[in-house]
Scaffold this active site. Structure first.
Site: not given
Length: 204
Positions: A129, A131
């Protein structure tokens, strides 16, 4: 040198600064000159709470670092992606950079993407992912939060944004929702609040 803030990367922590029962991988991290990341926690004057990162999520360790040991400090705002990458998380960072720059707020990548950009170590993978930290010293309207989230959700991977307020951090995704209270991460622990920019309110 500025006072370390959550998500800043710090270099210089000695192996001797680890507890005697620290795992071998943590000793190797410091011995190889890798940085530690500032954690959101309170500690005594002259110290900063940090975290060590190994291989995979299972290798994480909290520790304390003397401020006098800091040799170099780098915040997320200094990190940007350069060139093309096969990884969706880095592609996402490149695609959202103009959007976030247009907001006129300080921001930068954290987590694995930030660590890789700061150290050159290949920790990002196909399932990573992205961040991000967005510094919001003044209130961000919830309608604006929803608009920004809609744009970020079009990226090639999931993007998780932490809004850094004077009282702590709140997830953009949560602030963009219609929840009456949201989780604020503060140095004193998590709190449920109705306004992350106001004085912290303890949930009943």
């Amino acid at each position: 040198m500025n006072a370390p803030r959550p998500h800043d990367l710090l270099w210089g922590m000695p192996v001797s600064g680890l507890p005697t029962d620290a795992p071998q991988w943590a000793l190797e991290v410091l011995a190889s000159g890798q940085p530690v990341v500032v954690r959101r926690a309170t500690c005594e004057a002259g110290w900063v709470a940090v975290g060590l990162r190994g291989h995979g999520r299972a290798q994480r360790l909290g520790a304390l670092m003397r401020l006098t040991d800091i040799q170099r400090q780098q915040g997320p705002e200094a990190l940007r992606v350069h060139g093309q990458s096969p990884w969706p998380a880095l592609q996402a960072l490149a695609s959202v950079t103009p959007v976030l720059q247009a907001r006129g707020l300080a921001w930068g990548p954290t987590g694995g993407v930030g660590y890789q950009l700061a150290t050159g170590m290949e920790v990002v993978h196909a399932g990573s992912d992205l961040d991000l930290l967005l510094r919001t010293p003044r209130p961000l309207a919830r309608a604006q939060a929803r608009e920004l989230l809609d744009i970020l959700d079009c990226a090639p991977c999931r993007i998780d944004v932490q809004l850094e307020t004077p009282s702590g951090a709140v997830a953009l995704r949560e602030w963009a929702s219609f929840a009456l209270r949201v989780l604020l991460k503060s140095p004193h622990g998590p709190r449920l609040v109705s306004d992350p920019w106001a004085v912290m309110e303890r949930a009943p």
